[in-house]
Design an enzyme around this catalytic site. Structure first.
Site, mmCIF file in Angstrom:
data_model
loop_
_atom_site.group_PDB
_atom_site.id
_atom_site.type_symbol
_atom_site.label_atom_id
_atom_site.label_comp_id
_atom_site.label_asym_id
_atom_site.label_seq_id
_atom_site.Cartn_x
_atom_site.Cartn_y
_atom_site.Cartn_z
ATOM 1 N N CYS A 62 195.690 63.669 -52.108
ATOM 2 C CA CYS A 62 196.037 62.388 -51.488
ATOM 3 C C CYS A 62 196.610 62.710 -50.112
ATOM 4 C CB CYS A 62 197.007 61.583 -52.356
ATOM 5 S SG CYS A 62 198.643 62.330 -52.522
ATOM 6 N N ARG A 63 197.429 61.846 -49.547
ATOM 7 C CA ARG A 63 197.946 62.092 -48.197
ATOM 8 C C ARG A 63 198.979 63.216 -48.192
ATOM 9 N NH1 ARG A 63 202.253 59.315 -45.497
ATOM 10 N NH2 ARG A 63 202.094 57.828 -47.184
#
Length: 111
Positions: A62-63
């Site tokens: 994810c980020r």
């Protein structure tokens, strides 16, 4: 009571040929993602479990590593033993100067 520890790898430890599972939102994916990643937004995981490989190395990204850690835990609780979290997420991937592509016509970036 805590579940099992979430296994993780750094961007430089991602094995060659690993299945990269990007669980970010569509706008984040479009801004920049790993060239060989597969996009499956986090909220769609429960209804699309059949798309997650049960063999070979699966690295979830994810980020920054928070959402992907939740997905790794969820998959482990549902029988996957081949999943790892990408420590630091796409921010760490970009900082390690790993390759990235964008889908929106702009230079690849992490948003």
């Amino acid at each position: 009571m805590f579940g099992p520890e979430i296994p993780a790898v750094t961007p430089t430890e991602v094995p060659e040929g690993a299945y990269l599972l990007d669980v970010r939102e569509p706008d984040e994916w479009a801004a920049g993602h790993a060239p060989d990643a597969h996009h499956l937004p986090m909220m769609e995981i429960p209804s699309r479990l059949a798309e997650v490989p049960t063999d070979g190395e699966v690295v979830v990204v994810c980020r920054s590593g928070g959402r992907s850690a939740q997905v790794v835990g969820y998959l482990m609780n549902n029988g996957w033993d081949n999943v790892r979290n990408l420590a630091g997420g796409m921010r760490a991937w970009a900082a390690a100067e790993r390759p990235m592509l964008s889908e929106d016509g702009n230079p690849a970036r992490v948003i």
